[in-house]
Design a protein around this motif. Structure first.
Motif, PDB file in Angstrom:
ATOM      1  N   ARG A 279       0.841  -1.216   0.000  1.00  0.00           N
ATOM      2  CA  ARG A 279       0.000   0.000   0.000  1.00  0.00           C
ATOM      3  C   ARG A 279       0.870   1.257   0.000  1.00  0.00           C
ATOM      4  NH1 ARG A 279      -3.717  -3.057   3.725  1.00  0.00           N
ATOM      5  NH2 ARG A 279      -5.506  -3.563   2.409  1.00  0.00           N
TER       6      ARG A 279
ATOM      7  N   LYS B  81       6.502   1.590  -9.636  1.00  0.00           N
ATOM      8  CA  LYS B  81       6.350   0.278 -10.242  1.00  0.00           C
ATOM      9  C   LYS B  81       6.943  -0.740  -9.276  1.00  0.00           C
ATOM     10  CE  LYS B  81       7.409  -2.151 -14.503  1.00  0.00           C
ATOM     11  NZ  LYS B  81       8.069  -2.049 -15.806  1.00  0.00           N
TER      12      LYS B  81
ATOM     13  N   ASN C  77       3.044   5.629  -6.189  1.00  0.00           N
ATOM     14  CA  ASN C  77       2.967   5.386  -7.638  1.00  0.00           C
ATOM     15  C   ASN C  77       4.260   4.828  -8.219  1.00  0.00           C
ATOM     16  OD1 ASN C  77       0.243   6.261  -7.995  1.00  0.00           O
ATOM     17  ND2 ASN C  77       0.973   8.364  -7.767  1.00  0.00           N
TER      18      ASN C  77
ATOM     19  N   LYS D 232       2.139   1.691  -3.529  1.00  0.00           N
ATOM     20  CA  LYS D 232       1.067   2.171  -4.422  1.00  0.00           C
ATOM     21  C   LYS D 232       0.797   3.657  -4.211  1.00  0.00           C
ATOM     22  CE  LYS D 232      -1.537  -1.940  -5.484  1.00  0.00           C
ATOM     23  NZ  LYS D 232      -2.562  -1.869  -6.505  1.00  0.00           N
ATOM     24  N   GLU D 233       0.820   4.098  -2.951  1.00  0.00           N
ATOM     25  CA  GLU D 233       0.600   5.527  -2.671  1.00  0.00           C
ATOM     26  C   GLU D 233       1.658   6.389  -3.334  1.00  0.00           C
ATOM     27  OE1 GLU D 233       0.516   5.919   1.580  1.00  0.00           O
ATOM     28  OE2 GLU D 233      -1.376   4.817   1.769  1.00  0.00           O
TER      29      GLU D 233
END
Length: 99
Positions: free
Chosen positions: A27, A35, A33, A30-31
């Protein structure tokens, strides 16, 4: 782009499983951004070196914030300056040589 491989292992918990810990760490990625690729034993991130360091720091801190008393964080960085690379190209090179 540099690659950073990170593995955060909780020590001294009641369970041998730590998939929920990995989920929390993804998470964070992902926050930001970035890869990434989750493997059975680590997570590989791709991005600017400063972003990778910041993500690794936040992932480490996140593990402590959930109440773990001890964690072991292992980090490997592959950073080339002579040519462009990315995690897909690195894997593709090996796969192509196996054919």
């Amino acid at each position: 782009m540099p690659l950073l491989e990170i593995s955060i292992v909780p020590v001294g918990t009641d369970s041998p499983s730590f998939s929920s810990q990995v989920t929390d760490e993804v998470r964070v990625i992902k926050e930001k951004n970035l890869k990434y690729e989750v493997t059975p034993t680590a997570t590989v991130l791709e991005g600017a070196i400063d972003d990778l360091w910041e993500a690794a720091k936040e992932m480490h801190q996140k593990a402590l914030e959930v109440g773990l008393e001890r964690i072991v964080t292992n980090i490997n960085i592959d950073h080339r300056t002579d040519k462009q690379m990315d995690m897909n190209k690195q894997v593709d090179k090996v796969e192509n040589q196996l054919r």
